[in-house]
Design a protein around this motif. Structure first.
Motif, mmCIF file in Angstrom:
data_model
loop_
_atom_site.group_PDB
_atom_site.id
_atom_site.type_symbol
_atom_site.label_atom_id
_atom_site.label_comp_id
_atom_site.label_asym_id
_atom_site.label_seq_id
_atom_site.Cartn_x
_atom_site.Cartn_y
_atom_site.Cartn_z
ATOM 1 N N HIS A 84 -6.443 5.855 1.274
ATOM 2 C CA HIS A 84 -5.497 5.039 1.259
ATOM 3 C C HIS A 84 -3.928 4.725 1.560
ATOM 4 O O HIS A 84 -4.723 4.017 0.201
ATOM 5 C CB HIS A 84 -5.707 4.081 2.445
ATOM 6 N N ILE A 111 -1.187 3.156 0.375
ATOM 7 C CA ILE A 111 -0.312 2.076 0.730
ATOM 8 C C ILE A 111 1.401 2.301 0.333
ATOM 9 O O ILE A 111 1.813 1.574 0.808
ATOM 10 C CB ILE A 111 -1.321 0.779 0.689
ATOM 11 N N PRO A 142 4.217 -4.919 9.283
ATOM 12 C CA PRO A 142 3.882 -5.318 9.999
ATOM 13 C C PRO A 142 1.999 -5.811 9.358
ATOM 14 O O PRO A 142 2.093 -5.246 8.230
ATOM 15 C CB PRO A 142 3.573 -4.205 11.232
ATOM 16 N N GLY A 195 -1.081 -5.116 7.660
ATOM 17 C CA GLY A 195 -2.278 -4.383 7.155
ATOM 18 C C GLY A 195 -0.631 -3.548 6.625
ATOM 19 O O GLY A 195 -1.016 -2.445 6.017
ATOM 20 N N THR A 229 0.113 -8.334 1.306
ATOM 21 C CA THR A 229 -0.929 -8.841 0.047
ATOM 22 C C THR A 229 -0.968 -8.260 -0.932
ATOM 23 O O THR A 229 -1.355 -8.770 -2.232
ATOM 24 C CB THR A 229 -1.924 -9.130 1.231
ATOM 25 N N THR A 230 -1.120 -6.689 -0.596
ATOM 26 C CA THR A 230 -1.464 -5.448 -1.650
ATOM 27 C C THR A 230 -0.036 -5.838 -2.411
ATOM 28 O O THR A 230 0.298 -6.188 -3.754
ATOM 29 C CB THR A 230 -1.677 -4.602 -1.517
ATOM 30 N N GLN A 236 -3.487 -15.985 0.691
ATOM 31 C CA GLN A 236 -3.540 -16.418 2.715
ATOM 32 C C GLN A 236 -4.417 -17.715 2.749
ATOM 33 O O GLN A 236 -3.756 -18.427 3.421
ATOM 34 C CB GLN A 236 -3.774 -14.385 3.250
ATOM 35 N N GLU A 289 2.018 -15.784 3.436
ATOM 36 C CA GLU A 289 1.828 -16.289 5.015
ATOM 37 C C GLU A 289 1.555 -17.393 5.287
ATOM 38 O O GLU A 289 0.515 -17.627 5.419
ATOM 39 C CB GLU A 289 0.603 -15.286 6.192
ATOM 40 N N HIS A 298 4.975 -12.916 8.432
ATOM 41 C CA HIS A 298 5.639 -12.443 10.142
ATOM 42 C C HIS A 298 6.072 -12.648 10.912
ATOM 43 O O HIS A 298 6.555 -12.327 11.803
ATOM 44 C CB HIS A 298 4.637 -11.373 10.639
HETATM 45 N N1 LIG Z 1 -10.072 -4.685 -0.926
HETATM 46 C C1 LIG Z 1 -9.722 -3.609 0.146
HETATM 47 N N2 LIG Z 1 -10.417 -2.529 -0.358
HETATM 48 C C2 LIG Z 1 -9.595 -1.695 0.288
HETATM 49 N N3 LIG Z 1 -9.344 -1.503 1.257
HETATM 50 C C3 LIG Z 1 -7.764 -2.231 1.145
HETATM 51 C C4 LIG Z 1 -7.861 -3.587 0.689
HETATM 52 N N4 LIG Z 1 -7.500 -4.863 1.157
HETATM 53 C C5 LIG Z 1 -6.876 -4.099 1.744
HETATM 54 N N5 LIG Z 1 -6.813 -3.491 1.941
HETATM 55 C C6 LIG Z 1 -6.104 -2.106 2.563
HETATM 56 O O1 LIG Z 1 -4.918 -2.316 2.324
HETATM 57 C C7 LIG Z 1 -4.124 -2.677 3.230
HETATM 58 C C8 LIG Z 1 -2.986 -3.445 3.172
HETATM 59 O O2 LIG Z 1 -3.966 -4.055 2.856
HETATM 60 P P1 LIG Z 1 -2.882 -6.488 3.188
HETATM 61 O O3 LIG Z 1 -3.786 -7.543 2.268
HETATM 62 O O4 LIG Z 1 -1.697 -6.498 1.720
HETATM 63 O O5 LIG Z 1 -1.955 -6.495 4.019
HETATM 64 P P2 LIG Z 1 -1.193 -7.462 5.159
HETATM 65 O O6 LIG Z 1 0.216 -6.521 4.581
HETATM 66 O O7 LIG Z 1 -1.243 -8.625 3.783
HETATM 67 O O8 LIG Z 1 -1.400 -7.102 6.309
HETATM 68 P P3 LIG Z 1 -1.681 -8.907 6.771
HETATM 69 O O9 LIG Z 1 -0.292 -9.231 7.348
HETATM 70 O O10 LIG Z 1 -2.643 -8.854 7.994
HETATM 71 O O11 LIG Z 1 -2.480 -10.044 5.830
HETATM 72 C C9 LIG Z 1 -4.332 -2.257 4.653
HETATM 73 O O12 LIG Z 1 -4.073 -1.444 5.813
HETATM 74 C C10 LIG Z 1 -5.767 -3.124 4.467
HETATM 75 O O13 LIG Z 1 -7.073 -1.903 4.995
#
Ligand SMILES: Nc1ncnc2c1ncn2[C@@H]1O[C@H](COP(=O)(O)OP(=O)(O)OP(=O)(O)O)[C@@H](O)[C@H]1O
Ligand SMILES: [Mg+2]
Lengths: 266, 260
Positions: A17, A19, A38, A40, A44-45, A88, A166, A199
């Motif tokens: 997937h 990112i 938004p 997801g 965080t990644t 978080q 956040e 956000h």
């Molecule tokens: N450990 C993991 N294994 C596989 N996919 C993951 C993992 N953690 C996150 N993802 C995927 O990575 C994408 C980004 O996740 P992330 O946690 O970075 O989002 P985010 O922007 O911080 O969201 P939020 O605002 O809800 O915290 C998501 O689509 C999620 O499905």
């Protein structure tokens, strides 16, 4: 050197997937940079990539001009001591009390004597207004307090860069205001380069110097807060104004809905 | 049929990958430059948590097992009017087999599950990640002390188990079944060999301690980050380490009896 962190052509995927497909982003020294997007979208990644807890498939991240993913273990540990990441969830060590939580990075990374550590810890706790909780266990704190303790723990090592994941979610208005003031205070007084992932549009825009909006693996909008608010970009507009309909979908990518329900015409 | 073969291949590949992964994990956590001044207190702390907390259950179980063994052994030996050999029977079965094996199973249930749950929880709540971000290596700070503690503690627990079980058996044989204490001890003394029995018992303890902590630590560290993941990791830590211990026991016994 004016850029603290530079990301170039970052590509990252997880379980096939994608990112980040081609992310370019700069974080200026001593400024407050906000990264919004938004849920997801990978905020965080992104922070975990900066902290080298995740490794990108392609592209690079320069921290103080050095590629963080090519450092040796020792250099990496040193670099990590210069950056603070506030998770978080507060991620306090549950087996230690508040005092020991804040003392932990000092004990592990320095040779300071006990009485110095004690003074430093109390000073940091005072900064976040929780000196009175020093002897409580993390389970006895509310989530807002836990986050402030985590903040005290993060600044204990005097980082030059601090990243908040956040910080405002689930906080009451007063705590929110206190946190915002704290973040600004740390930025102005200690000159900490600050990255806020959030956000909460209003709050974040009010303290940010520069804003990035990421969506679909790319930066879709960047600039000073006024520019972002006035942006013509549809995704940016939708995000800043909180519109339900627009080009940012509410749904995670999936198969055709009708087909999934078995309604597809044969 | 093809599906079955495919599934077999898939699963064995998965198993092999896990095995390789856990071996790398083991090396990564053990091959660290030791920082004695910092590591030593951590090790002592873990020895206390893992060892002292397992002590009570191991002493109690050992006493019961020794007693039951004495009763059963006496019952059978009596038929051949060989009850004077009870001390020998008791000592050999406890020292060679029951001591290390049952000790390891209890250890897996008491300490292994606790280790897996604790590490799993720290992983889930991002405590390990935030530790990493402070420039502290969780493999060194959290994993490695637990590992070494299990490794050092198990042989000691086995020795304690052996002694308590024999004492329990002694109580039953001499005080209840009215055997002669002198015969009991002297038969035992003449049949138990220090190297082939006692040292091997301790070696088994070392090996089992190694396996149990390895499995538990690995399961905890790679637990999926949710409540279900932790509960599975805890169960697996106990089940896998028990199975590995029993299998390893067969191998070790074969090697040891093979005149090694
Ligand atoms: N450990 C993991 N294994 C596989 N996919 C993951 C993992 N953690 C996150 N993802 C995927 O990575 C994408 C980004 O996740 P992330 O946690 O970075 O989002 P985010 O922007 O911080 O969201 P939020 O605002 O809800 O915290 C998501 O689509 C999620 O499905
Ligand atoms: Mg997030």
């Amino acid at each position: 050197m004016n850029q603290h962190v530079v990301m170039e052509n970052l590509y990252f995927e997880r379980d096939n997937h994608i990112i980040f497909s081609n992310l370019n982003l700069k974080i200026a020294r001593n400024k407050v940079t906000a990264i919004m997007g938004p849920s997801g979208s990978g905020k965080t990644t992104l922070l975990k990539l900066i902290g080298a807890q995740l490794y990108p498939k392609r592209g690079k991240i320069l921290f103080n001009g050095k590629n963080i993913h090519h450092l040796s273990r020792k250099e990496l540990n040193n670099a990590r001591c210069q950056m603070g990441l506030l998770f978080q969830e507060a991620a306090l060590f549950t087996h230690l009390n508040v005092f020991e939580n804040v003392a932990f990075p000092l004990r592990e990374n320095s040779e300071l004597l006990d009485f110095m550590i004690r003074d430093l810890v109390l000073m940091h706790l005072e900064t976040v207004g929780l000196r009175g909780t020093a002897l409580l266990k993390p389970s006895q704190l509310s989530s807002g307090m836990a986050r402030r303790v985590a903040l005290a723990r993060t600044i204990a090592l005097d980082p030059s860069l601090i990243m908040y994941d956040e910080p405002f979610t689930g906080q009451d208005p007063i705590t929110m205001a206190v946190l915002m003031r704290l973040i600004q205070h740390l930025n102005r007084v200690l000159g900490l380069t600050t990255v806020i992932v959030s956000h909460d549009v209003q709050e974040t825009l009010s303290i940010a110097d520069y804003v990035y909006i990421i969506f679909d693996g790319k930066v879709v909008g960047e600039g000073r807060p006024q520019k972002i608010l006035a942006s013509e970009n549809l995704a940016v507009q939708q995000f800043t104004h909180g519109l339900a309909d627009g080009i940012i979908p509410f749904h995670y990518p999936a198969e055709d809905y009708r087909k999934d329900l078995g309604l597809a015409d044969a | 049929m093809l599906d079955f073969v495919q599934m077999l291949g898939h699963n064995s590949l998965k198993f092999t990958r896990r095995l390789g992964g856990s071996f790398c994990f083991l090396c990564a956590s053990l091959l660290r430059w030791p920082r004695w001044r910092r590591s030593f207190p951590l090790l002592i702390e873990q020895i206390y948590f893992i060892g002292v907390y397992s002590l009570l259950i191991i002493i109690i179980s050992a006493a019961f097992i020794g007693m039951v063994l004495a009763l059963q052994g006496h019952n059978t030996l009596e038929k051949f009017s060989a009850s004077s050999q009870l001390g020998q029977l008791l000592a050999l079965s406890v020292i060679r087999e029951l001591g290390p094996v049952i000790c390891a199973l209890l250890f897996a249930g008491r300490a292994g599950s606790a280790i897996a749950a604790e590490i799993g929880l720290m992983q889930t709540t991002e405590q390990l990640a935030s530790m990493e971000m402070m420039g502290v290596d969780p493999l060194w700070r959290i994993i490695s002390p637990r590992f070494w503690a299990g490794f050092y503690v198990m042989p000691l627990l086995v020795l304690i188990f052996d002694m308590v079980a024999i004492l329990g058996g002694y109580l039953i044989s001499v005080d209840w079944l009215a055997l002669d204490a002198g015969t009991f001890w002297s038969n035992m003394q003449s049949s138990v060999d220090f190297y082939t029995d006692v040292v091997n018992s301790v070696l088994k303890g070392l090996a089992f301690g190694f396996v149990v902590t390895w499995v538990s630590v690995y399961q905890g560290y790679y637990a999926p980050p949710n409540a279900e993941g932790i509960s599975h990791a805890t169960t697996r830590a106990v089940v896998y380490s028990s199975v590995f211990v029993l299998g390893l026991d067969l191998i070790l016994t074969a090697v040891m009896l093979g005149g090694w």
